[in-house]
Design an enzyme around this catalytic site. Structure first.
Site, PDB file in Angstrom:
ATOM      1  N   CYS A   2       0.800  -1.213   0.000  1.00  0.00           N
ATOM      2  CA  CYS A   2       0.000   0.000   0.000  1.00  0.00           C
ATOM      3  C   CYS A   2       0.840   1.274   0.000  1.00  0.00           C
ATOM      4  O   CYS A   2       1.785   1.401   0.749  1.00  0.00           O
ATOM      5  CB  CYS A   2      -0.941   0.024   1.189  1.00  0.00           C
ATOM      6  SG  CYS A   2      -0.156  -0.288   2.766  1.00  0.00           S
ATOM      7  N   ARG A  27       6.410  -1.842  -3.959  1.00  0.00           N
ATOM      8  CA  ARG A  27       5.972  -2.291  -2.636  1.00  0.00           C
ATOM      9  C   ARG A  27       4.930  -3.396  -2.715  1.00  0.00           C
ATOM     10  O   ARG A  27       4.665  -4.063  -1.716  1.00  0.00           O
ATOM     11  CB  ARG A  27       5.384  -1.112  -1.858  1.00  0.00           C
ATOM     12  CG  ARG A  27       6.393  -0.023  -1.593  1.00  0.00           C
ATOM     13  CD  ARG A  27       5.694   1.248  -1.187  1.00  0.00           C
ATOM     14  NE  ARG A  27       4.982   1.107   0.059  1.00  0.00           N
ATOM     15  CZ  ARG A  27       5.436   1.520   1.240  1.00  0.00           C
ATOM     16  NH1 ARG A  27       6.604   2.070   1.316  1.00  0.00           N
ATOM     17  NH2 ARG A  27       4.714   1.375   2.315  1.00  0.00           N
ATOM     18  N   TRP A  73      -3.277  -2.533  -1.114  1.00  0.00           N
ATOM     19  CA  TRP A  73      -2.992  -3.950  -0.879  1.00  0.00           C
ATOM     20  C   TRP A  73      -4.116  -4.409   0.047  1.00  0.00           C
ATOM     21  O   TRP A  73      -4.114  -4.124   1.241  1.00  0.00           O
ATOM     22  CB  TRP A  73      -1.623  -4.093  -0.224  1.00  0.00           C
ATOM     23  CG  TRP A  73      -1.140  -5.506  -0.146  1.00  0.00           C
ATOM     24  CD1 TRP A  73      -0.483  -6.214  -1.112  1.00  0.00           C
ATOM     25  CD2 TRP A  73      -1.242  -6.391   0.982  1.00  0.00           C
ATOM     26  NE1 TRP A  73      -0.186  -7.471  -0.660  1.00  0.00           N
ATOM     27  CE2 TRP A  73      -0.639  -7.613   0.620  1.00  0.00           C
ATOM     28  CE3 TRP A  73      -1.797  -6.270   2.257  1.00  0.00           C
ATOM     29  CZ2 TRP A  73      -0.570  -8.694   1.479  1.00  0.00           C
ATOM     30  CZ3 TRP A  73      -1.722  -7.354   3.115  1.00  0.00           C
ATOM     31  CH2 TRP A  73      -1.117  -8.561   2.721  1.00  0.00           C
ATOM     32  N   ASN A  99      -3.613   3.908   4.306  1.00  0.00           N
ATOM     33  CA  ASN A  99      -2.795   2.702   4.468  1.00  0.00           C
ATOM     34  C   ASN A  99      -3.008   2.185   5.878  1.00  0.00           C
ATOM     35  O   ASN A  99      -2.978   2.984   6.820  1.00  0.00           O
ATOM     36  CB  ASN A  99      -1.298   3.019   4.332  1.00  0.00           C
ATOM     37  CG  ASN A  99      -0.902   3.317   2.913  1.00  0.00           C
ATOM     38  OD1 ASN A  99      -1.667   3.071   1.992  1.00  0.00           O
ATOM     39  ND2 ASN A  99       0.290   3.848   2.739  1.00  0.00           N
ATOM     40  N   GLY A 100      -3.169   0.888   6.021  1.00  0.00           N
ATOM     41  CA  GLY A 100      -3.301   0.318   7.361  1.00  0.00           C
ATOM     42  C   GLY A 100      -4.639  -0.374   7.549  1.00  0.00           C
ATOM     43  O   GLY A 100      -5.314  -0.740   6.579  1.00  0.00           O
ATOM     44  N   GLU A 480      16.156 -19.600   3.265  1.00  0.00           N
ATOM     45  CA  GLU A 480      16.053 -18.415   2.421  1.00  0.00           C
ATOM     46  C   GLU A 480      15.875 -18.823   0.946  1.00  0.00           C
ATOM     47  O   GLU A 480      15.079 -18.228   0.218  1.00  0.00           O
ATOM     48  CB  GLU A 480      17.304 -17.545   2.618  1.00  0.00           C
ATOM     49  CG  GLU A 480      17.403 -16.310   1.768  1.00  0.00           C
ATOM     50  CD  GLU A 480      16.237 -15.333   1.907  1.00  0.00           C
ATOM     51  OE1 GLU A 480      15.409 -15.489   2.817  1.00  0.00           O
ATOM     52  OE2 GLU A 480      16.138 -14.432   1.064  1.00  0.00           O
ATOM     53  N   LYS A 484      12.603 -17.812  -1.241  1.00  0.00           N
ATOM     54  CA  LYS A 484      12.691 -17.082  -2.519  1.00  0.00           C
ATOM     55  C   LYS A 484      11.923 -17.811  -3.611  1.00  0.00           C
ATOM     56  O   LYS A 484      11.196 -17.209  -4.384  1.00  0.00           O
ATOM     57  CB  LYS A 484      14.156 -16.937  -2.987  1.00  0.00           C
ATOM     58  CG  LYS A 484      14.999 -15.927  -2.296  1.00  0.00           C
ATOM     59  CD  LYS A 484      14.712 -14.499  -2.657  1.00  0.00           C
ATOM     60  CE  LYS A 484      13.765 -13.893  -1.671  1.00  0.00           C
ATOM     61  NZ  LYS A 484      14.255 -13.445  -0.431  1.00  0.00           N
ATOM     62  N   GLU A 487       8.295 -17.339  -3.183  1.00  0.00           N
ATOM     63  CA  GLU A 487       7.869 -15.951  -3.395  1.00  0.00           C
ATOM     64  C   GLU A 487       7.818 -15.585  -4.876  1.00  0.00           C
ATOM     65  O   GLU A 487       6.865 -14.966  -5.332  1.00  0.00           O
ATOM     66  CB  GLU A 487       8.876 -14.989  -2.731  1.00  0.00           C
ATOM     67  CG  GLU A 487       8.767 -14.898  -1.236  1.00  0.00           C
ATOM     68  CD  GLU A 487       9.796 -13.927  -0.663  1.00  0.00           C
ATOM     69  OE1 GLU A 487       9.453 -13.218   0.278  1.00  0.00           O
ATOM     70  OE2 GLU A 487      10.950 -13.888  -1.134  1.00  0.00           O
ATOM     71  N   HIS A 503      13.619 -37.336   9.417  1.00  0.00           N
ATOM     72  CA  HIS A 503      12.475 -37.401  10.339  1.00  0.00           C
ATOM     73  C   HIS A 503      11.172 -36.982   9.673  1.00  0.00           C
ATOM     74  O   HIS A 503      10.217 -36.626  10.366  1.00  0.00           O
ATOM     75  CB  HIS A 503      12.749 -36.537  11.573  1.00  0.00           C
ATOM     76  CG  HIS A 503      13.920 -36.990  12.373  1.00  0.00           C
ATOM     77  ND1 HIS A 503      13.946 -38.173  13.077  1.00  0.00           N
ATOM     78  CD2 HIS A 503      15.159 -36.444  12.540  1.00  0.00           C
ATOM     79  CE1 HIS A 503      15.114 -38.328  13.661  1.00  0.00           C
ATOM     80  NE2 HIS A 503      15.872 -37.297  13.339  1.00  0.00           N
ATOM     81  N   LYS A 602       6.274  -5.378  -0.352  1.00  0.00           N
ATOM     82  CA  LYS A 602       7.672  -5.141   0.024  1.00  0.00           C
ATOM     83  C   LYS A 602       7.781  -4.752   1.490  1.00  0.00           C
ATOM     84  O   LYS A 602       8.650  -5.193   2.209  1.00  0.00           O
ATOM     85  CB  LYS A 602       8.223  -4.017  -0.856  1.00  0.00           C
ATOM     86  CG  LYS A 602       9.682  -3.686  -0.589  1.00  0.00           C
ATOM     87  CD  LYS A 602      10.561  -4.785  -1.100  1.00  0.00           C
ATOM     88  CE  LYS A 602      12.021  -4.583  -0.765  1.00  0.00           C
ATOM     89  NZ  LYS A 602      12.753  -5.851  -0.878  1.00  0.00           N
TER      90      LYS A 602
HETATM   91  N1  GLU Z   1      -7.426  -1.668   4.913  1.00  0.00           N
HETATM   92  C1  GLU Z   1      -7.533  -0.910   3.697  1.00  0.00           C
HETATM   93  C2  GLU Z   1      -8.202  -1.696   2.576  1.00  0.00           C
HETATM   94  O1  GLU Z   1      -8.291  -2.900   2.618  1.00  0.00           O
HETATM   95  C3  GLU Z   1      -6.196  -0.343   3.249  1.00  0.00           C
HETATM   96  C4  GLU Z   1      -5.268  -1.380   2.747  1.00  0.00           C
HETATM   97  C5  GLU Z   1      -3.960  -0.766   2.353  1.00  0.00           C
HETATM   98  O2  GLU Z   1      -3.194  -0.412   3.284  1.00  0.00           O
HETATM   99  O3  GLU Z   1      -3.697  -0.663   1.137  1.00  0.00           O
HETATM  100  O4  GLU Z   1      -8.643  -1.095   1.649  1.00  0.00           O
END
Ligand code: GLU
Length: 607
Positions: A2, A27, A73, A99-100, A480, A484, A487, A503, A602
């Site tokens: 985000c 990101r 995100w 964001n959050g 690691e 990778k 990912e 085991h 990221k």
């Molecule tokens: N929680 C928000 C959503 O799902 C923000 C997500 C984000 O940080 O991009 O839209």
């Protein structure tokens, strides 16, 4: 994860925002959007998928000099256009990017719905513009503060009011925001990368702070209204705007940068005459170091693997008990914080929410945490106050490569420092330093001739399952390698300590199963070779990552890849290289989105 970019100034805002979003793409995100004010009219555009799609959707002649933009995100609600940010209030005159995670969104939503508000998305974010609207009486900053006082959870928000086209507002709690001060223009980014091409004069917003942004600058205040003078900082040259140069992907470029990034991490930190290291940012005297009886390393993902290597080095070289912990587990297990333990929080971005949470838990209990981070001025760096920057330079591929080797280098320097306060002689310290100094050249020489990795990539990308094995210092490297491969190439695989393989995972062995074994000429070589034999006896196809010139280890692989010889402690800095390249090549073979793998981010700023 985000991203936010917002701008006010004299330029046409749309290209500034779209360009800023492109700098945030690394990101990881799933949709993007912008809101700009053209006159007093809010114009909103949102698209699922890459920023390029949003770019196509936005009219080329869209005017306006102020706007906010976002890469989402998804945490709450599917990946749809309706859930993409910005979100508007019911009148369509307040736009918010966030964001959050708003933790009490369900409760706030129910309350707003009872009051007749109709929601247009499934997101937690949408409660914010509606709440602001309920408090808005023509004073935007007060309405934002009132709304945020009701919200719990994490946020970095930018808010644009159609009634106030000469300003916008931002606030932070747990999700980073940086304000860039230009000449007659002001920007806000969730990451310096988005604004550094405009200005290097910045203010890092702290939790609980709100800012009123105009083209002349910024007024910062707390949620309770108290105005304060913020610290203005200068972004250093680590923040150069990066491009891929001659490389097709950032990941490959960053793999090849490792000789320089390891060198940068060590630069100015070696005291050759004393066979010692100095890490000024820790601000710990030898006497302070003697006091610590344990070292605990907190991290997630790749940084956790670097932490495992570091813990082993500290224990083996300095004879101080050390362990690495997955931050998200550590935080919630009500850990006992030893007064004589030294804690490290390791994170590339310095914004990893799980690690930041673990840092607070240690601090609440009176412990001392030091950061080992890449991004200067990031939340972990500032929360810890003291620590070490690893100086990898910007890492733009989502899958971390050069940050890993820099984190390992920083932890190795610390283990030397710790060991010299105890039993390690200047002579042995020097031998360690000499070997460390040779590493950048050895990285370069390996990368010039990396061995038959195309063949390995082709085998692994067709396999149903791949097993990575290692012992001692190279068990974390095998972890690691498998991380990778998951990912970037999305291939089913796992890593095991070589001795533990019998085991369980041995049941997976069948004719042709690829097993990537790190078998270095070290204290556990013979044991590792025995484990290779156990796999071979069940039909496995062995890919041996061995020490150059070690014919016995080379001979145990169906395919063998030699890495230069170094001290056992330092082998992870070299053995990880073929694993990074293997992933890259498998990802390319399978047509994966190398720099932006699906679902990943990221900078993981949510728990
Ligand atoms: N929680 C928000 C959503 O799902 C923000 C997500 C984000 O940080 O991009 O839209």
């Amino acid at each position: 994860m985000c991203g936010i970019i917002a701008y006010i100034g004299s330029r046409r805002v749309t290209p500034v925002l779209l360009n800023g979003l492109r700098h945030l793409e690394y990101r990881g995100y799933d949709s993007a959007g912008i809101a700009v004010l053209d006159g007093e009219q809010l114009q909103l555009y949102r698209e699922v998928g890459p920023v390029a799609g949003l770019d196509r959707a936005v009219p080329k002649d869209l005017g306006g000099n102020v706007g906010i933009a976002h890469t989402r995100w998804a945490t709450h609600g599917g990946v749809t256009r309706a859930n993409a940010h910005p979100h508007l209030d019911s009148t369509g005159r307040i736009a918010v990017v966030h964001n959050g995670i708003i933790e009490n969104a369900t409760e706030l939503r129910a309350r707003l719905e009872r009051e007749g508000v109709e929601f247009r998305s499934e997101t937690d974010t949408e409660v914010i513009p509606h709440l602001i609207r309920t408090f808005y009486d023509g004073r935007p900053l007060e309405a934002l503060r009132d709304a945020l006082r009701l919200v719990s959870g994490t946020y970095g928000v930018a808010v644009l009011f159609a009634d106030h086209p000469d300003q916008f507002f931002v606030a932070r709690n747990g999700s980073p925001l940086v304000i860039g001060l230009g000449e007659g223009e002001t920007l806000v980014g969730s990451d310096p990368q988005a604004i550094v091409s405009f200005t290097r004069r910045v203010i890092f917003l702290n939790d609980g702070e709100v800012a009123n942004i105009t083209r002349e600058g910024v007024v910062t205040s707390l949620l309770d209204g108290a105005i304060f003078a913020p610290a203005v900082e200068q972004l250093d040259e680590d923040w150069i705007v990066e491009d891929k140069g001659d490389f097709e992907h950032f990941m490959l470029k960053e793999i090849f940068e490792q000789s320089q990034s390891i060198h940068r991490c060590m630069r100015g930190r070696l005291v050759a005459s004393e066979g010692n290291a100095k890490l000024g940012g820790l601000d710990l005297s030898p006497r302070d170091l003697l006091y610590y009886k344990r070292v605990e390393i907190l991290a997630c993902g790749t940084s956790y693997h670097a932490g495992l290597v570091g813990a082993m080095a500290i224990e083996r070289l300095a004879h101080v008990p050390a362990a690495a912990h997955v931050a998200s587990e550590f935080r919630y297990r009500n850990p006992v914080i030893g007064p004589d333990s030294l804690y490290f929080a390791v994170s590339q971005s310095g914004e990893t929410a799980d690690t930041l949470g673990a840092v607070s838990e240690v601090q609440v209990k009176g412990g001392e945490v030091f950061g080992i981070v890449n991004v200067v001025g990031s939340s972990i760096a500032r929360t810890c106050g003291r620590g070490t920057y690893v100086h990898s330079g910007p890492e733009l591929a989502v899958a971390s490569t050069k940050a890993f080797t820099s984190q390992v280098s920083a932890l190795l320097l610390f283990s030397l420092l710790m060991a010299r306060t105890r039993h390690l002689s200047p002579h042995d310290g020097k031998a360690f330093l000499d070997a460390l100094l040779r590493i950048p050249r050895q990285v370069e020489s390996y990368l010039q001739d990396p061995g038959p990795l195309d063949e390995v990539a082709s085998i692994v990308s067709r396999a149903r399952y791949t097993l990575f094995l290692g012992r001692g210092f190279n068990y974390p490297v095998s972890l690691e390698g498998a991380l990778k491969l998951k990912e970037v190439a999305y291939l089913p695989c796992e890593a095991y300590p070589a001795g533990e393989m019998k085991h369980g995972p041995i049941a997976m062995m069948e004719e042709g199963t690829p097993v990537v074994v790190i078998v270095q000429d070290d204290s556990v070589k013979d044991k590792t070779i025995s484990n290779v034999r156990e796999c071979q006896a069940r039909g496995a196809r062995i890919i041996a990552i061995h020490t150059q010139g070690d014919h016995e280890a080379a001979a145990c692989g169906d395919i063998s890849i030699a890495v230069p010889r170094t001290l056992e402690y330092l082998t992870p800095l070299l053995t990880v290289l073929p694993l990074q390249l293997l992933t890259y090549k498998a990802g390319v073979l399978l047509g994966r989105d190398i720099d932006r793998p699906r679902n990943l981010a990221k900078s993981v700023t949510v728990e």
